[in-house]
Write an enzyme that holds these catalytic residues in place. Structure first.
Site, mmCIF file in Angstrom:
data_model
loop_
_atom_site.group_PDB
_atom_site.id
_atom_site.type_symbol
_atom_site.label_atom_id
_atom_site.label_comp_id
_atom_site.label_asym_id
_atom_site.label_seq_id
_atom_site.Cartn_x
_atom_site.Cartn_y
_atom_site.Cartn_z
ATOM 1 N N ASP A 196 0.829 -1.245 -0.008
ATOM 2 C CA ASP A 196 -0.037 0.029 -0.011
ATOM 3 C C ASP A 196 0.877 1.115 0.067
ATOM 4 O O ASP A 196 2.026 1.160 0.145
ATOM 5 C CB ASP A 196 -1.100 -0.097 1.222
ATOM 6 C CG ASP A 196 -2.101 0.659 0.919
ATOM 7 O OD1 ASP A 196 -1.977 1.623 -0.008
ATOM 8 O OD2 ASP A 196 -3.089 0.859 1.738
ATOM 9 N N GLU A 214 -10.649 6.909 4.387
ATOM 10 C CA GLU A 214 -9.768 6.391 5.256
ATOM 11 C C GLU A 214 -9.584 6.972 6.586
ATOM 12 O O GLU A 214 -10.731 7.168 7.153
ATOM 13 C CB GLU A 214 -8.207 6.531 4.292
ATOM 14 C CG GLU A 214 -8.238 5.889 3.283
ATOM 15 C CD GLU A 214 -6.787 5.810 2.711
ATOM 16 O OE1 GLU A 214 -5.541 5.394 3.330
ATOM 17 O OE2 GLU A 214 -6.543 5.801 1.422
HETATM 18 C C1 BGC Z 1 -5.144 3.285 0.363
HETATM 19 C C2 BGC Z 1 -5.594 2.044 -0.795
HETATM 20 C C3 BGC Z 1 -5.346 2.771 -2.112
HETATM 21 C C4 BGC Z 1 -3.979 3.496 -2.278
HETATM 22 C C5 BGC Z 1 -3.716 3.987 -3.507
HETATM 23 C C6 BGC Z 1 -3.849 3.874 -0.056
HETATM 24 O O1 BGC Z 1 -3.826 4.957 0.728
HETATM 25 O O2 BGC Z 1 -4.988 2.257 1.502
HETATM 26 O O3 BGC Z 1 -6.786 1.495 -0.384
HETATM 27 O O4 BGC Z 1 -5.544 1.552 -3.120
HETATM 28 O O5 BGC Z 1 -3.903 4.340 -1.349
HETATM 29 O O6 BGC Z 1 -4.643 5.098 -3.718
HETATM 30 C C1 BGC Z 2 -3.473 9.647 -2.367
HETATM 31 C C2 BGC Z 2 -4.478 8.435 -1.791
HETATM 32 C C3 BGC Z 2 -3.749 7.718 -0.890
HETATM 33 C C4 BGC Z 2 -3.679 8.728 0.366
HETATM 34 C C5 BGC Z 2 -2.644 8.027 1.362
HETATM 35 C C6 BGC Z 2 -3.523 10.493 -0.924
HETATM 36 O O1 BGC Z 2 -2.638 11.777 -1.078
HETATM 37 O O2 BGC Z 2 -4.560 10.617 -3.178
HETATM 38 O O3 BGC Z 2 -4.588 7.679 -3.142
HETATM 39 O O4 BGC Z 2 -4.512 6.678 -0.357
HETATM 40 O O5 BGC Z 2 -2.817 9.840 -0.073
HETATM 41 O O6 BGC Z 2 -2.170 8.763 2.557
#
Ligand code: BGC
Ligand code: BGC
Length: 602
Positions: free
Chosen positions: A297, A492
C-alpha cells in the site's frame, strides 16, 4: 558518400544492439506465457528487473523520461490524481503518453497502470458512480455486483488503465472505522460472495479482452478488525479469529484467480502486515496458492521498523512483489539495488516477483495492445451504465421504519417539502473516493442527480416541491417532508470517529419539521450505521441509503413506489456507541437497534 555509409552501417548497428534480444521470443502471443516470461527473465538486466517492481504515483514523477530511464514497471493515480478536465479522452491521452515512454525502453515492456476504481471509475469526471460497497452489501445481489464491476472495467479501459485497486474485501467489525463503507458488510460469508462476484466482473473470462482489467483484493489482512476501528491500527486477535473472520474473502478471491492482492497498513498483534512473511508468503502464496502478485500500500513499506534499506529488505523478503513507492522511486531503486547486490535479497526472490508481474502483463495482453482502445472512451458515464447504477441504488436502500404505511408516497401529492443537509448534495451522496481522495461537498463535482432533483423529476406536474435545507419553510401545510441527512464525504483515517451521532443541525431540522406537524420521511446518507434513535423516533418513515453515488433517481424510485424496498442490513445496527463493536455474533447483539439482515418492505 556519407549517406551510403550510414545506410550500410545502420543495419549492422541494429543487428549488434539486438543481437542479445530475440524480440519474437516474448512478443509472439502464440507462445505460452511462462515461456515468454522465462525468456525475458533470462535477458533482463538487474536494473530492468527492479524497475518492474517499482510503482510510482504519476503526479510524483520528477520527469517523464524517468519512466524510460529507470525502466519503471508500474504507475498509479492516487486518489484524485489525473487530468482535471471534463473530457475522459484527456485521460486516454494521459495514459497513452506515459505508456509511450515505457515502450521506448530497450525491451519495450509496457507499464501496468493502477487506479482506485472502487465505486465506478471514480477519479474521472462524468464516469458512472455506483453505491459504495456497504450499499452493495445490502442488495445481497452477486449478479448485480458482477455487472457493476464489468461496467467499471469497461469505463476504466476507456481511459487506458489496466488495473483497479478493488474490490476491498475488508470485513469491518467496528463502525468507527472510516473505511467501513469500503467493505460489503460485517459478515465474512457475504464479503466473500460479493468480493468473488466483483473479481469476476473486473477480470471477466479473458483478461486480454480490451474491456477487462486486473482486480486487487485488499487490504490483506484484518484491516477491518483493528482496535477501536482505528485506520491502519492494530488487529489484536488469535490466528483462529483471523482465519475465521478476515481470511475467507482472500480464499474466495484466489478461487477467482484474482490478479493482485494489496498488503494492509494495519498490524496483526503489533506487527505491521507489510513485513509479515508468515501471512504473505507462508499462508497466502504457499498454503492458499495465490499466484498473482502482492502490491504494497501507499508508502506502507516505510511504516516498518529500521532504516529505509532495512524496511525494503523486510518487505520484499516477506513477500511483497511490487512497491507502491509512491513518490521516492529513486531512493527506492538505489536501496533495492544495494540490497540485492549485497545478497540481503536473493536473485531468486527478485525473479519470482518480476515473473509474476510480467505474467500479469502478458495475460492482460499489454504487449499486444499497450494503448487505449478508444472505442470504449465514449461509453464512460453512458445512460446504459447509469441505469445499472440506479438499479443498484434502489436495491441498496434499507427501509427501517414505515409507520402507517407512509411509503410509498403518491406522485400527485400537492405539496412536498424537501429538507436536510444532504438533499441537494451530490458530493455527500457519492462519498469519499469521488473525483478527489476525500470526496467533495455540493453538486459541482461531477455529472449526476442529487436526491432533490430526482424527487423533482419523479413527481407529477400537479405537485409542488419546496426546498428548504433547514426545514424553515415548514408551516404544516405540506403533505409530507422528505429530510435527507447524514455524513459529509471522507476517506480512510480522516473518517475515523469517536461517536457516530447525527449532527446537531440535522437533528434540529427534523425537530423543527416535527413541531409543525408534518409527516417525515428521513433518508440517511452515510458510510455506516449511525446513532439515529431520536431521528428515528421523530420520523414516520426512515430509509438508510448509504452512499448511493451519482444516480439519485434510485432513491426516488423507492420513495414514490416504483420499487418496493428489498435491501437488508449488512451490519448489525447499534443503539448506542457503547455497543460498538457489534456484530450478529456479539454477546449484546440482542440489544441492537436493528439486527443484521433487517429490512422492511411496503
Ligand atoms: C489506500 C489504498 C489505495 C491506495 C492507492 C492507500 O492509501 O489504503 O486503498 O488503493 O492508497 O490510492
Ligand atoms: C492519495 C491517496 C492515498 C493517500 C494516502 C493521498 O494523497 O491521493 O490515493 O491513499 O494519499 O495517504
Amino acid at each position: 558518400m556519407k549517406k551510403a555509409l550510414l545506410l550500410f552501417t545502420l543495419p549492422i548497428l541494429m543487428f549488434l544492439s539486438c543481437a542479445s534480444v530475440d524480440q519474437q521470443k516474448y512478443t509472439d502471443s502464440g507462445k505460452p506465457v511462462d515461456e515468454r516470461v522465462s525468456y525475458l527473465l533470462s535477458i533482463m538486466t538487474l536494473e530492468e528487473k527492479l524497475g518492474q517492481m517499482t510503482q510510482v504515483n504519476t503526479s510524483d514523477l520528477i520527469d517523464l523520461e524517468d519512466i524510460t530511464r529507470y525502466h519503471l514497471g508500474s504507475l498509479l493515480s492516487g486518489g484524485g490524481v489525473g487530468p482535471r478536465t471534463d473530457d475522459p479522452a484527456d485521460w486516454a491521452d494521459y495514459y497513452d503518453n506515459f505508456q509511450s515512454y515505457a515502450l521506448n525502453t530497450r525491451l519495450g515492456i509496457p507499464l501496468i497502470y493502477g487506479v482506485d476504481a472502487v465505486h465506478g471509475h471514480n477519479n474521472v469526471y462524468g464516469a458512472t458512480i455506483f453505491p459504495h460497497n456497504i450499499g452493495l452489501g445490502a442488495t445481497r445481489d452477486p449478479e448485480l455486483v458482477e455487472e457493476i464491476a464489468r461496467i467499471t472495467a469497461m469505463e476504466v479501459s476507456g481511459t487506458g488503465m489496466d488495473w483497479t485497486f478493488a474490490p476491498c474485501v475488508a470485513v469491518p467489525q467496528d463502525e468507527r472505522w472510516g473505511r467501513t463503507y469500503e467493505g460489503f458488510g460485517e459478515d465474512p460469508e457475504l464479503v466473500t460472495e460479493l468480493g468473488k462476484a466483483a473479481i469476476r466482473g473486473y477480470q471477466g473470462d479473458d483478461l486480454s479482452a480490451s474491456t477487462t482489467i486486473l482486480a486487487t483484493a485488499k487490504h490483506y489482512v484484518a484491516d477491518g478488525g483493528t482496535e477501536d476501528g482505528k485506520d491502519q491500527g492494530n488487529s489484536i486477535m488469535d490466528e483462529e479469529e483471523l482465519r475465521e473472520i478476515h481470511l475467507p474473502p482472500y480464499i474466495g478471491a484466489i478461487e477467482e484467480n484474482v490478479g493482485s492482492i494489496m498488503a494492509s497498513f494495519n498490524s496483526w498483534n503489533g506487527d505491521k502486515l507489510h513485513g509479515n512473511q508468515y501471512l504473505m508468503t507462508d499462508v497466502l502464496k504457499e498454503e492458499l496458492g495465490f499466484e498473482g502478485f502482492i502490491v504494497s500500500d501507499w508508502a506502507g513499506v516505510k511504516q516498518l521498523k529500521g532504516n529505509y534499506d532495512q524496511q525494503i529488505v523486510t518487505a520484499i523478503n516477506a513477500g511483497i512483489d511490487m512497491v507502491m513507492c509512491p513518490a521516492d522511486y529513486i531512493p527506492f531503486l538505489d536501496s533495492l539495488t544495494r540490497s540485492v547486490k549485497s545478497g540481503k535479497i536473493s536473485m531468486e526472490r527478485i525473479d519470482e516477483s518480476v515473473g509474476k508481474i510480467l505474467t500479469a502483463k502478458f495475460e492482460l495482453g499489454l504487449f499486444e495492445n499497450p494503448l487505449t482502445d478508444r472505442s470504449l472512451t465514449p461509453l464512460i458515464g453512458s445512460q446504459e451504465h447509469r441505469d445499472v447504477a440506479r438499479e443498484a441504488v434502489r436495491k441498496s436502500l434499507v427501509l427501517l421504519k414505515n409507520e402507517n404505511s407512509l411509503l410509498p408516497l403518491d406522485k400527485n401529492l400537492e405539496k412536498i417539502l424537501v429538507s436536510g443537509s444532504n438533499a441537494n448534495n451530490l458530493g455527500a451522496q457519492c462519498g469519499g473516493w469521488t473525483l478527489t481522495w476525500q470526496g467533495e461537498r455540493g453538486n459541482d463535482l461531477t455529472v449526476g442527480t442529487p436526491v432533490l432533483e430526482a424527487i423533482e423529476q419523479s413527481v407529477s406536474g400537479n405537485s409542488t416541491i419546496i426546498f428548504s435545507q433547514k426545514g424553515d419553510l415548514s408551516d404544516g401545510s405540506e403533505n409530507v417532508a422528505i429530510v435527507v441527512i447524514g455524513e459529509q464525504a471522507y476517506a480512510e483515517g480522516k473518517g475515523d470517529r469517536k461517536t457516530l451521532d447525527l449532527t446537531p443541525n440535522d437533528l434540529e431540522t427534523i425537530r423543527k419539521i416535527k413541531e409543525s406537524g408534518t409527516k417525515i420521511v428521513t433518508v440517511l446518507i452515510s458510510g455506516r450505521p449511525m446513532i439515529i434513535n431520536e431521528a428515528l423516533e421523530l420520523s414516520d418513515a426512515f430509509l438508510a441509503a448509504w452512499l448511493p453515488g451519482t444516480e439519485g433517481l434510485g432513491v426516488a424510485d423507492v420513495l414514490f413506489g416504483d420499487y418496493a424496498p428489498t435491501g437488508k442490513l449488512s451490519h448489525t445496527w447499534p443503539a448506542s456507541m457503547d455497543q460498538i463493536p457489534l456484530s450478529a455474533d456479539s454477546e449484546h447483539a440482542g440489544e441492537a437497534l436493528f439486527p443484521y439482515g433487517f429490512g422492511l418492505t411496503y
